[in-house]
Design an enzyme around this catalytic site. Structure first.
Site, PDB file in Angstrom:
ATOM      1  N   ARG A  35      -3.821   7.194  -0.311  1.00 31.89           N
ATOM      2  CA  ARG A  35      -4.443   5.877  -0.150  1.00 31.89           C
ATOM      3  C   ARG A  35      -4.411   5.136  -1.479  1.00 31.89           C
ATOM      4  O   ARG A  35      -5.006   5.580  -2.459  1.00 31.89           O
ATOM      5  CB  ARG A  35      -5.881   6.068   0.329  1.00 31.89           C
ATOM      6  CG  ARG A  35      -6.600   4.829   0.787  1.00 31.89           C
ATOM      7  CD  ARG A  35      -7.717   5.200   1.739  1.00 31.89           C
ATOM      8  NE  ARG A  35      -7.135   5.797   2.933  1.00 31.89           N
ATOM      9  CZ  ARG A  35      -6.728   5.097   4.004  1.00 31.89           C
ATOM     10  NH1 ARG A  35      -6.872   3.800   4.054  1.00 31.89           N
ATOM     11  NH2 ARG A  35      -6.183   5.705   5.035  1.00 31.89           N
ATOM     12  N   LYS A  81       0.650   3.811   4.143  1.00 33.57           N
ATOM     13  CA  LYS A  81       1.028   3.482   5.526  1.00 33.57           C
ATOM     14  C   LYS A  81       2.392   4.121   5.812  1.00 33.57           C
ATOM     15  O   LYS A  81       2.494   5.333   5.735  1.00 33.57           O
ATOM     16  CB  LYS A  81       0.962   1.975   5.716  1.00 33.57           C
ATOM     17  CG  LYS A  81      -0.491   1.466   5.519  1.00 33.57           C
ATOM     18  CD  LYS A  81      -0.659  -0.017   5.683  1.00 33.57           C
ATOM     19  CE  LYS A  81      -2.094  -0.423   5.368  1.00 33.57           C
ATOM     20  NZ  LYS A  81      -2.286  -1.889   5.392  1.00 33.57           N
ATOM     21  N   THR A 128       0.876  -1.160   0.000  1.00 32.24           N
ATOM     22  CA  THR A 128       0.000   0.000   0.000  1.00 32.24           C
ATOM     23  C   THR A 128       0.922   1.220   0.000  1.00 32.24           C
ATOM     24  O   THR A 128       2.091   1.137   0.375  1.00 32.24           O
ATOM     25  CB  THR A 128      -0.902   0.050   1.243  1.00 32.24           C
ATOM     26  OG1 THR A 128      -0.084  -0.070   2.404  1.00 32.24           O
ATOM     27  CG2 THR A 128      -1.926  -1.073   1.236  1.00 32.24           C
TER      28      THR A 128
END
Ligand SMILES: *Cc1c(COP(=O)(O)O)cnc(C)c1O
Length: 414
Positions: free
Chosen positions: A232, A226, A223
């Site tokens: 996102r 993070k 991802t």
């Protein structure tokens, strides 16, 4: 946000309240972070207006001169950041990215190995009710009961017994570094492909703090929101020999038009992660986590695996007599946000487990260091040891807010 204020006061008010919540509270959820103002601008930009199905130079619609520049920048920077042969920056998020990888490498029903959810794996690593668990025959490995760490001998035994086509390594609630080389050796021994899911630790790997699986593994997913501190979303890195299969699985296999505004945000985040300051950030994330873990242990907290190598801490609250769900709710009320979490071999149900999961990526972005870690450990202890004392909770809420306002959140101004 003056346009939002005019057009939609309800959404405006909720976003304003969320700004206040983020600025006045301590964010300890280890999968969260604050993107830079530059990344936020990209995500709110007119790039959201453009359809760009396909890949740079091979699109289905016209008008792609700018999307191609942006997506190529994101791809080249991703490859540079991780030393990867190929990068696909289009996955909407981590779960669809993992699904795309399975779709590229496997047939439905194939055998795959992944870490069990309540031992630190992700739902997309074979949870029976998830798409991964329904579409593929997942064999789930566990952590060792005494050390709380992955038992590589057990992984090898299961691999030899089940002969998986793919082995998945990389986790969502596991505080320790991962023996990538060992995983690769086991996979080679049984002829399995390898997939690393570095969603949680990508920023620490990019910052040189943790070892990278990229040299060893066939495919690596992360991802971008993070520890990597981007928007996102997600990306897939792989060896050249899997590039075509991965690209085809993402589009048209699973997704339609890529989100070019988010890809612009990814390009900027990768640029930021390539700067020397990001190395310092990654180092401080790990230092803060180690310091916080030590401080919590000194207050009698029981940590799974007795500590951390990463940004993440998993505490078993059984000895404190407070279930994870209650701890989460009461801490939330004083402005400390973390999440309840199962611990390995948990005797409590998943919706009200024994543990809490916390981490340092977000607070480190705000500039908090060791002295603040000591304060946080102290607040955690005082709240959890006095879980019914609402007078104390109100006092701590003020202390938390006072400390937080000294550390601005990128992109938030009042
Ligand atoms: C967060 C995470 C994902 C999923 O990411 P989403 O963007 O929430 O879909 C996948 N794998 C691991 C290990 C994660 O930690």
């Amino acid at each position: 946000m003056s346009s939002i204020k005019d057009v939609d006061p309800q959404v405006f008010t909720a976003i304003e309240h969320e700004k206040k919540r983020q600025a006045e509270g301590i964010e300890l959820i280890p999968s969260e972070n604050y993107t830079s103002a530059a990344v936020l601008e990209a995500c709110g930009s007119i790039m959201t207006n453009k359809y760009s199905e396909g890949y740079p130079g091979k699109r289905y619609y016209g008008g792609q001169e700018n999307t191609d520049i942006i997506e190529n920048l994101a791809i080249e920077r991703a490859k540079q950041l991780f030393g990867a042969e190929h990068a696909n920056v289009q996955p909407y998020s981590g779960s669809p990215a993992n699904t795309a990888i399975y779709f590229a490498l496997l047939e439905f029903g194939d055998t795959v190995m992944g870490l069990k959810l309540d031992h630190g794996g992700h739902i997309t690593h074979g949870l029976p009710i998830s798409f991964s668990g329904k579409a593929y025959n997942f064999v789930q490995y566990e952590v060792d009961k005494t050390t709380g760490k992955i038992d590589m001998e057990e992984v090898r035994r299961l691999a030899l017994e089940h002969k998986p086509k793919l082995i998945v390594a990389g986790f969502t609630a596991y505080p320790r570094d991962i023996e990538w080389k060992k995983f690769k050796e086991i996979a080679d021994e049984v002829g399995a492909m390898t997939m690393a899911d570095i969603s949680h630790t990508a920023g620490l790997i990019a910052g040189g703090v943790l070892e990278s699986p990229v040299p060893y593994f066939d495919v690596v997913m992360t991802t971008t929101h993070k520890t990597l501190r981007g928007p996102r979303g997600a990306m897939i890195l792989c060896k050249e020999k899997f590039a075509k299969a991965i690209d085809r699985a993402v589009f048209p296999g699973l997704q339609g038009g890529p989100h070019e505004h988010i890809i612009a945000g990814k390009a900027i985040a990768f640029h930021e992660a390539l700067q020397p300051a990001f190395k310092e950030y990654a180092q401080q994330v790990q230092k803060n986590a180690r310091h916080l873990a030590q401080a919590m242990k000194a207050k009698g907290f029981n940590l799974v695996s007795d500590g951390t190598d990463t940004h993440l801490i998993l505490a078993d609250l059984t000895n404190k007599g407070v279930p994870g769900k209650q701890a989460q709710a009461v801490l939330d009320s004083v402005g400390i946000t973390l999440n309840k979490n199962t611990v390995p071999f948990d005797s409590r149900p998943p919706m009200d487990p024994s543990g809490i999961r916390l981490g340092t990526p977000a607070i480190t972005t705000r500039g908090m260091k060791e002295p603040e870690m000591d304060m946080i450990a102290d607040w955690l202890d005082r709240v959890i040891s006095n879980i019914e004392d609402t007078t104390l909770h109100a006092k701590i809420k003020e202390e938390v807010k006072t400390m937080c306002l000294k550390f601005p959140v990128p992109g938030i101004t009042f």
